[in-house]
Design a protein around this motif. Structure first.
Motif, PDB file in Angstrom:
ATOM      1  N   ALA A 209       0.845  -1.205   0.000  1.00 35.48           N
ATOM      2  CA  ALA A 209       0.000   0.000   0.000  1.00 35.48           C
ATOM      3  C   ALA A 209       0.880   1.255   0.000  1.00 35.48           C
ATOM      4  O   ALA A 209       0.563   2.241  -0.671  1.00 35.48           O
ATOM      5  CB  ALA A 209      -0.924  -0.014   1.210  1.00 35.48           C
ATOM      6  N   LEU A 210       1.995   1.200   0.725  1.00 38.44           N
ATOM      7  CA  LEU A 210       2.910   2.350   0.739  1.00 38.44           C
ATOM      8  C   LEU A 210       3.432   2.626  -0.673  1.00 38.44           C
ATOM      9  O   LEU A 210       3.440   3.774  -1.133  1.00 38.44           O
ATOM     10  CB  LEU A 210       4.084   2.082   1.701  1.00 38.44           C
ATOM     11  N   LEU A 211       3.853   1.574  -1.360  1.00 37.20           N
ATOM     12  CA  LEU A 211       4.387   1.741  -2.711  1.00 37.20           C
ATOM     13  C   LEU A 211       3.309   2.301  -3.650  1.00 37.20           C
ATOM     14  O   LEU A 211       3.583   3.174  -4.467  1.00 37.20           O
ATOM     15  CB  LEU A 211       4.919   0.404  -3.240  1.00 37.20           C
ATOM     16  N   ARG A 212       2.085   1.791  -3.480  1.00 38.08           N
ATOM     17  CA  ARG A 212       0.988   2.244  -4.350  1.00 38.08           C
ATOM     18  C   ARG A 212       0.668   3.723  -4.092  1.00 38.08           C
ATOM     19  O   ARG A 212       0.584   4.516  -5.025  1.00 38.08           O
ATOM     20  CB  ARG A 212      -0.253   1.367  -4.095  1.00 38.08           C
ATOM     21  N   VAL A 213       0.526   4.079  -2.819  1.00 38.52           N
ATOM     22  CA  VAL A 213       0.183   5.472  -2.476  1.00 38.52           C
ATOM     23  C   VAL A 213       1.305   6.422  -2.909  1.00 38.52           C
ATOM     24  O   VAL A 213       1.046   7.505  -3.443  1.00 38.52           O
ATOM     25  CB  VAL A 213      -0.106   5.595  -0.959  1.00 38.52           C
ATOM     26  N   ALA A 214       2.541   5.997  -2.691  1.00 31.34           N
ATOM     27  CA  ALA A 214       3.683   6.841  -3.083  1.00 31.34           C
ATOM     28  C   ALA A 214       3.661   7.063  -4.596  1.00 31.34           C
ATOM     29  O   ALA A 214       3.900   8.186  -5.071  1.00 31.34           O
ATOM     30  CB  ALA A 214       4.991   6.187  -2.655  1.00 31.34           C
ATOM     31  N   ARG A 215       3.351   6.008  -5.320  1.00 31.67           N
ATOM     32  CA  ARG A 215       3.302   6.130  -6.793  1.00 31.67           C
ATOM     33  C   ARG A 215       2.145   7.045  -7.200  1.00 31.67           C
ATOM     34  O   ARG A 215       2.330   7.961  -7.995  1.00 31.67           O
ATOM     35  CB  ARG A 215       3.139   4.733  -7.396  1.00 31.67           C
ATOM     36  N   GLU A 216       0.979   6.809  -6.622  1.00 28.64           N
ATOM     37  CA  GLU A 216      -0.205   7.620  -6.954  1.00 28.64           C
ATOM     38  C   GLU A 216       0.014   9.100  -6.638  1.00 28.64           C
ATOM     39  O   GLU A 216      -0.458   9.969  -7.349  1.00 28.64           O
ATOM     40  CB  GLU A 216      -1.425   7.143  -6.153  1.00 28.64           C
ATOM     41  N   GLY A 217       0.721   9.348  -5.545  1.00 28.53           N
ATOM     42  CA  GLY A 217       0.942  10.729  -5.121  1.00 28.53           C
ATOM     43  C   GLY A 217       2.128  11.388  -5.811  1.00 28.53           C
ATOM     44  O   GLY A 217       2.455  12.531  -5.522  1.00 28.53           O
ATOM     45  N   GLY A 218       2.803  10.644  -6.694  1.00 29.67           N
ATOM     46  CA  GLY A 218       3.914  11.221  -7.445  1.00 29.67           C
ATOM     47  C   GLY A 218       5.199  11.350  -6.640  1.00 29.67           C
ATOM     48  O   GLY A 218       6.023  12.231  -6.934  1.00 29.67           O
ATOM     49  N   ALA A 219       5.377  10.485  -5.635  1.00 27.15           N
ATOM     50  CA  ALA A 219       6.638  10.528  -4.868  1.00 27.15           C
ATOM     51  C   ALA A 219       7.796  10.117  -5.778  1.00 27.15           C
ATOM     52  O   ALA A 219       7.659   9.190  -6.578  1.00 27.15           O
ATOM     53  CB  ALA A 219       6.555   9.595  -3.661  1.00 27.15           C
ATOM     54  N   ASP A 220       8.907  10.808  -5.648  1.00 24.38           N
ATOM     55  CA  ASP A 220      10.079  10.481  -6.467  1.00 24.38           C
ATOM     56  C   ASP A 220      10.866   9.321  -5.870  1.00 24.38           C
ATOM     57  O   ASP A 220      11.458   8.538  -6.601  1.00 24.38           O
ATOM     58  CB  ASP A 220      10.996  11.713  -6.579  1.00 24.38           C
ATOM     59  N   ALA A 221      10.896   9.254  -4.537  1.00 27.05           N
ATOM     60  CA  ALA A 221      11.703   8.203  -3.915  1.00 27.05           C
ATOM     61  C   ALA A 221      11.207   7.890  -2.517  1.00 27.05           C
ATOM     62  O   ALA A 221      10.557   8.722  -1.865  1.00 27.05           O
ATOM     63  CB  ALA A 221      13.171   8.633  -3.850  1.00 27.05           C
ATOM     64  N   ILE A 222      11.501   6.667  -2.087  1.00 24.90           N
ATOM     65  CA  ILE A 222      11.314   6.273  -0.685  1.00 24.90           C
ATOM     66  C   ILE A 222      12.712   5.972  -0.147  1.00 24.90           C
ATOM     67  O   ILE A 222      13.415   5.113  -0.699  1.00 24.90           O
ATOM     68  CB  ILE A 222      10.421   5.022  -0.560  1.00 24.90           C
ATOM     69  N   LEU A 223      13.117   6.687   0.881  1.00 26.31           N
ATOM     70  CA  LEU A 223      14.409   6.406   1.523  1.00 26.31           C
ATOM     71  C   LEU A 223      14.139   5.551   2.760  1.00 26.31           C
ATOM     72  O   LEU A 223      13.248   5.858   3.550  1.00 26.31           O
ATOM     73  CB  LEU A 223      15.127   7.696   1.952  1.00 26.31           C
ATOM     74  N   CYS A 224      14.924   4.491   2.934  1.00 26.91           N
ATOM     75  CA  CYS A 224      14.686   3.587   4.059  1.00 26.91           C
ATOM     76  C   CYS A 224      15.991   2.952   4.525  1.00 26.91           C
ATOM     77  O   CYS A 224      17.053   3.193   3.952  1.00 26.91           O
ATOM     78  CB  CYS A 224      13.677   2.506   3.661  1.00 26.91           C
ATOM     79  N   GLY A 225      15.869   2.126   5.553  1.00 27.33           N
ATOM     80  CA  GLY A 225      17.008   1.383   6.094  1.00 27.33           C
ATOM     81  C   GLY A 225      16.492   0.052   6.593  1.00 27.33           C
ATOM     82  O   GLY A 225      15.722  -0.601   5.902  1.00 27.33           O
ATOM     83  N   PRO A 237       7.894   4.507  -7.227  1.00 35.49           N
ATOM     84  CA  PRO A 237       8.974   5.392  -6.805  1.00 35.49           C
ATOM     85  C   PRO A 237      10.274   4.604  -6.603  1.00 35.49           C
ATOM     86  O   PRO A 237      10.233   3.409  -6.305  1.00 35.49           O
ATOM     87  CB  PRO A 237       8.464   5.928  -5.455  1.00 35.49           C
ATOM     88  N   LEU A 238      11.363   5.294  -6.759  1.00 33.52           N
ATOM     89  CA  LEU A 238      12.673   4.715  -6.495  1.00 33.52           C
ATOM     90  C   LEU A 238      12.740   4.330  -5.004  1.00 33.52           C
ATOM     91  O   LEU A 238      12.345   5.130  -4.156  1.00 33.52           O
ATOM     92  CB  LEU A 238      13.686   5.823  -6.776  1.00 33.52           C
ATOM     93  N   VAL A 239      13.196   3.111  -4.705  1.00 30.38           N
ATOM     94  CA  VAL A 239      13.378   2.743  -3.293  1.00 30.38           C
ATOM     95  C   VAL A 239      14.876   2.687  -3.016  1.00 30.38           C
ATOM     96  O   VAL A 239      15.608   1.956  -3.683  1.00 30.38           O
ATOM     97  CB  VAL A 239      12.712   1.381  -2.968  1.00 30.38           C
ATOM     98  N   VAL A 240      15.317   3.491  -2.057  1.00 29.50           N
ATOM     99  CA  VAL A 240      16.747   3.604  -1.753  1.00 29.50           C
ATOM    100  C   VAL A 240      16.963   3.110  -0.333  1.00 29.50           C
ATOM    101  O   VAL A 240      16.470   3.719   0.621  1.00 29.50           O
ATOM    102  CB  VAL A 240      17.214   5.081  -1.878  1.00 29.50           C
ATOM    103  N   ASN A 241      17.660   1.993  -0.193  1.00 33.44           N
ATOM    104  CA  ASN A 241      17.916   1.442   1.140  1.00 33.44           C
ATOM    105  C   ASN A 241      19.399   1.644   1.477  1.00 33.44           C
ATOM    106  O   ASN A 241      20.258   1.005   0.872  1.00 33.44           O
ATOM    107  CB  ASN A 241      17.543  -0.049   1.184  1.00 33.44           C
ATOM    108  N   ALA A 242      19.660   2.515   2.430  1.00 36.59           N
ATOM    109  CA  ALA A 242      21.055   2.860   2.752  1.00 36.59           C
ATOM    110  C   ALA A 242      21.728   1.799   3.617  1.00 36.59           C
ATOM    111  O   ALA A 242      22.925   1.886   3.885  1.00 36.59           O
ATOM    112  CB  ALA A 242      21.113   4.212   3.453  1.00 36.59           C
ATOM    113  N   ALA A 243      20.982   0.776   4.070  1.00 37.31           N
ATOM    114  CA  ALA A 243      21.542  -0.287   4.918  1.00 37.31           C
ATOM    115  C   ALA A 243      22.186   0.321   6.164  1.00 37.31           C
ATOM    116  O   ALA A 243      21.808   1.413   6.578  1.00 37.31           O
ATOM    117  CB  ALA A 243      22.526  -1.130   4.133  1.00 37.31           C
ATOM    118  N   SER A 244      23.162  -0.375   6.745  1.00 39.53           N
ATOM    119  CA  SER A 244      23.846   0.232   7.881  1.00 39.53           C
ATOM    120  C   SER A 244      25.085   0.955   7.394  1.00 39.53           C
ATOM    121  O   SER A 244      25.971   0.351   6.795  1.00 39.53           O
ATOM    122  CB  SER A 244      24.250  -0.815   8.924  1.00 39.53           C
TER     123      SER A 244
END
Ligand code: FE2
Ligand code: FE2
Length: 271
Positions: A209-225, A237-244
């Motif tokens: 649902a997060l990916l869908r809403v982010a796409r629908e809302g025009g998010a450019d990226a999701i940053l996570c860890g 949206p681009l998903v960027v996982n910076a890891a540790s």
């Protein structure tokens, strides 16, 4: 503008090997088993590495840390993490962070407020929204707490509720954000490398649902860890996982170049 993305610094208690377990409390004693199993060795220098990242982040326009600042969610770890971040921690216009599951282990028998107490600047929002929305130069950062009030060792699952997703969609459509690069910030990654779903006890409930809403809302990226494996998953949206960013042998972070409201370049950097 340059945006630095790092994560999961896991600053831990110095001399944790010598600390009596009862000083840490029963829950932390359980978490400390993880340290003895090998995790502790990987983060012995985390504090010094965070100091280096903070210096580099200070040269960017903005730095983002996607949670798990601490190892055991201990007050002393929070104080050390803040101290290592230096001037960056004082300046909400230059630094955005949120709590990871390790930062929300209960404290003194109750849900922990240590993140809020040590990073009060982070409460600031530029939009009236249940989520934290920061407008920094050409970018809008929308932070969503995926941990909740309480997290436990071993069970590292995150969750998003319907009201979070509704608030995200509303924020993404807010007129103030028009023309800006829209970046969603969460601790729990919505997917693994290659797009697979994470294990139920470690993953994010509501990830699709997060990916869908982010796409629908025009998010450019999701940053996570949260997942200690660095990767980028093509979107939108681009998903960027910076890891540790501080784990022994895996030290690193991402640098995003944002121009005219778009991500122009994304580069992985070794620390
Ligand atoms: Fe982590
Ligand atoms: Fe985590």
């Amino acid at each position: 503008m340059k945006l630095l993305h790092f994560s999961d610094t896991h600053v831990q208690l110095p001399g944790w090997r010598e600390r009596p377990l009862d000083e840490l409390g029963p829950l932390r004693a359980l978490a400390t088993v993880e340290l003895w199993k090998g995790r502790g060795k990987l983060f012995d220098d985390a504090e010094e590495k965070l100091r280096r990242i903070a210096r580099i982040g200070g040269e960017a326009d903005h730095a983002v840390c996607t949670g798990d600042l601490t190892q055991l969610g201990h007050a002393e770890e929070f104080a050390r993490a803040r101290e290592a971040l230096g001037a960056l921690a004082n300046d909400a216009s230059r630094f955005t962070t949120l709590a990871g599951n390790h930062d929300r282990y209960p404290w003194q028998g109750a849900p922990s407020r240590l993140f809020e107490e040590h990073f009060p600047e982070q409460q600031h929002t530029d939009l009236p929204s249940p989520l934290r929305v920061r407008i920094v130069g050409d970018a809008a950062l929308i932070a969503i707490d995926t941990v909740g009030r309480l997290a436990w060792p071993v069970i590292a699952r995150g969750r998003l509720c319907k009201s979070d997703l509704a608030a995200l969609l509303a924020a993404l459509h807010a007129p103030h954000l028009e023309g800006l690069c829209k970046i969603v910030i969460v601790h729990h990654a919505p997917l693994l490398r290659g797009g697979r779903a994470d294990w139920p006890w470690h993953g994010l409930k509501g990830a699709r649902a997060l990916l869908r809403v982010a796409r629908e809302g025009g998010a450019d990226a999701i940053l996570c860890g949260h997942i200690h494996e660095r990767f980028v998953h093509e979107g939108p949206p681009l998903v960027v996982n910076a890891a540790s960013s501080t784990e022994l042998g895996k030290e690193g972070y991402f640098e995003l170049t944002i121009r005219r409201g778009r991500i122009e370049r994304l580069e992985e950097r070794k620390l």
